[in-house]
Write a protein that holds these residues in place. Sequence first.
Motif, mmCIF file in Angstrom:
data_model
loop_
_atom_site.group_PDB
_atom_site.id
_atom_site.type_symbol
_atom_site.label_atom_id
_atom_site.label_comp_id
_atom_site.label_asym_id
_atom_site.label_seq_id
_atom_site.Cartn_x
_atom_site.Cartn_y
_atom_site.Cartn_z
ATOM 1 N N CYS A 1 0.818 -1.230 0.000
ATOM 2 C CA CYS A 1 0.000 0.000 0.000
ATOM 3 C C CYS A 1 0.842 1.267 0.000
ATOM 4 C CB CYS A 1 -0.919 0.011 1.219
ATOM 5 S SG CYS A 1 -2.094 -1.346 1.264
ATOM 6 N N GLU A 2 2.161 1.130 -0.078
ATOM 7 C CA GLU A 2 3.025 2.295 0.083
ATOM 8 C C GLU A 2 2.854 3.302 -1.068
ATOM 9 O OE1 GLU A 2 4.537 -1.265 2.154
ATOM 10 O OE2 GLU A 2 4.151 -0.872 0.005
ATOM 11 N N GLN A 3 3.032 2.857 -2.320
ATOM 12 C CA GLN A 3 2.915 3.785 -3.445
ATOM 13 C C GLN A 3 1.476 4.259 -3.661
ATOM 14 O OE1 GLN A 3 5.095 2.991 -7.019
ATOM 15 N NE2 GLN A 3 6.845 2.121 -5.930
ATOM 16 N N PRO A 4 0.461 3.406 -3.502
ATOM 17 C CA PRO A 4 -0.903 3.919 -3.583
ATOM 18 C C PRO A 4 -1.159 5.050 -2.579
ATOM 19 C CG PRO A 4 -0.926 1.549 -3.753
ATOM 20 C CD PRO A 4 0.482 1.927 -3.424
ATOM 21 N N ALA A 5 -0.650 4.904 -1.357
ATOM 22 C CA ALA A 5 -0.861 5.950 -0.351
ATOM 23 C C ALA A 5 -0.185 7.251 -0.768
ATOM 24 C CB ALA A 5 -0.333 5.479 1.002
ATOM 25 N N ILE A 6 0.992 7.146 -1.353
ATOM 26 C CA ILE A 6 1.700 8.349 -1.794
ATOM 27 C C ILE A 6 0.925 9.059 -2.898
ATOM 28 C CG2 ILE A 6 3.807 9.142 -2.947
ATOM 29 C CD1 ILE A 6 5.209 6.738 -1.433
ATOM 30 N N LEU A 7 0.403 8.287 -3.861
ATOM 31 C CA LEU A 7 -0.383 8.898 -4.937
ATOM 32 C C LEU A 7 -1.700 9.482 -4.428
ATOM 33 C CD1 LEU A 7 0.048 6.494 -7.990
ATOM 34 C CD2 LEU A 7 1.044 8.768 -7.658
ATOM 35 N N ALA A 8 -2.184 8.984 -3.292
ATOM 36 C CA ALA A 8 -3.431 9.494 -2.725
ATOM 37 C C ALA A 8 -3.235 10.793 -1.955
ATOM 38 C CB ALA A 8 -4.049 8.445 -1.793
ATOM 39 N N THR A 9 -1.976 11.249 -1.866
ATOM 40 C CA THR A 9 -1.632 12.400 -1.038
ATOM 41 C C THR A 9 -1.242 13.591 -1.905
ATOM 42 O OG1 THR A 9 -0.786 10.839 0.607
ATOM 43 C CG2 THR A 9 -0.220 13.154 0.908
ATOM 44 N N ASN B 1 6.188 -1.670 4.249
ATOM 45 C CA ASN B 1 7.600 -1.784 3.909
ATOM 46 C C ASN B 1 8.132 -0.354 3.802
ATOM 47 O OD1 ASN B 1 10.049 -1.826 2.371
ATOM 48 N ND2 ASN B 1 9.542 -3.878 1.643
ATOM 49 N N PHE B 2 8.869 0.066 4.806
ATOM 50 C CA PHE B 2 9.254 1.473 4.855
ATOM 51 C C PHE B 2 10.321 1.822 3.817
ATOM 52 C CE2 PHE B 2 7.402 0.522 8.999
ATOM 53 C CZ PHE B 2 6.386 1.474 9.005
ATOM 54 N N ALA B 3 11.112 0.855 3.406
ATOM 55 C CA ALA B 3 12.035 1.113 2.299
ATOM 56 C C ALA B 3 11.256 1.366 1.012
ATOM 57 C CB ALA B 3 12.990 -0.063 2.127
ATOM 58 N N ALA B 4 10.198 0.577 0.789
ATOM 59 C CA ALA B 4 9.364 0.779 -0.400
ATOM 60 C C ALA B 4 8.680 2.132 -0.352
ATOM 61 C CB ALA B 4 8.323 -0.336 -0.498
ATOM 62 N N ALA B 5 8.288 2.572 0.844
ATOM 63 C CA ALA B 5 7.644 3.881 0.973
ATOM 64 C C ALA B 5 8.618 5.001 0.618
ATOM 65 C CB ALA B 5 7.120 4.058 2.396
ATOM 66 N N LEU C 1 11.557 4.867 -1.067
ATOM 67 C CA LEU C 1 12.021 4.814 -2.452
ATOM 68 C C LEU C 1 10.875 5.100 -3.420
ATOM 69 C CD1 LEU C 1 14.347 1.707 -2.179
ATOM 70 C CD2 LEU C 1 15.020 4.120 -2.299
ATOM 71 N N GLY C 2 9.664 4.700 -3.036
ATOM 72 C CA GLY C 2 8.514 4.976 -3.884
ATOM 73 C C GLY C 2 8.235 6.454 -4.003
ATOM 74 N N ALA C 3 8.332 7.172 -2.876
ATOM 75 C CA ALA C 3 8.119 8.623 -2.913
ATOM 76 C C ALA C 3 9.179 9.302 -3.758
ATOM 77 C CB ALA C 3 8.129 9.182 -1.489
ATOM 78 N N GLU C 4 10.419 8.835 -3.622
ATOM 79 C CA GLU C 4 11.499 9.405 -4.429
ATOM 80 C C GLU C 4 11.256 9.153 -5.913
ATOM 81 O OE1 GLU C 4 16.215 8.448 -5.253
ATOM 82 O OE2 GLU C 4 15.338 7.931 -3.315
#
Length: 346
Positions: free
Chosen positions: A273-281, A295-299, A301-304
């Motif tokens: 859910c990391e990248q979906p949450a970022i796109l929802a923001t 997965n906090f690394a995925a969060a 790196l996904g935001a970057e």
Amino acid sequence: MSGSSPFGVHRVLEPVGESLPQAARVLDPRPEIWPDEVRIDIETLNLDAASYRQLSDKHTGDGDAIRAEVLDIVATRGKMQNPVTGSGGMLIGTVAEVGPQSTLGLEVGDRVATLVSLSLTPLAITDGLERWDGAGERVPARGHAILFGRSIAAKLPDDLTPELALMVMDVCGAPALVARTLRTYAGESPSVVVLGGAGKSGSLSLAAAAEAGATRRVAVVRDAAEAALLEGTGLATHVVIADARNPLGLAEALVPAGGPADLTVVCVDVTGCEQPAILATAEGGTVIFFSMATNFAAAALGAEGLAADVTMLVGNGYVPGHAAYALELLRGNAEVRRLFETRLHE
């Protein structure tokens, strides 16, 4: 170590002298207490959602196998810490002994809920979990647990059943952190998206958002049954059915509900859910990951990778006054209480 540590380091058996209790592989769960400790006679364990889901998926819902693995984890590690998720849960019980130097304000006979994770709490089970069928997160149990000098516990309220109070206290960090984050938008009307809005932490987060002045509150749920739980409650201004693991699908589903929000709260117990949450923001907004499946690394790196200017917070489960605040939300909002009572009887 010659004396006890308020952080519980003296209870670490492996690796000695190198870890705090949460990161340790093995703790010493002996019932004899140090002067600043408290021993609790266990009534009920409440496994955290991510941990129970992992165990249930691993054993395809076989209650006997789930129970056997929980017993093995506690016997091997001296605590309940799922080796895959790293998480544990919390418990309720009765204070059996209080060390003379304890500063927790507890007395023998108090019925309490621990507000620290079972992943760092020395724990011993003596009844083989014979009253638990392995089919849910609430685990009737006998045994004992140890609280350190720096632990946190709350006395159970008289006006709620212990089971209901435990459910609320298990997720009380989420609404408190949501409220504190939204208070930074003083004089504004922030918007909020809650992934898993029909769940325990999700519904309390929505109630906290409403109290903090969020005028657009979007609950993302997985299916029509969960949507029905929220319809007409007033907790959410919009209810969206979408897969919280699908970034583009979630972003598209949020468009009719106003699009990205100032604050996104992740309250689902599944990975991805990391990248979906970022796109929802919205740009400049904040994401709170209140899920041990994150997965906090995925969060990060996904935001970057998405060039997303968002602040990401780890919901660590503790905000000063969090238990009292969550209980007051439950008492003051009949719809939240109904949702919790519905899940209590599932």
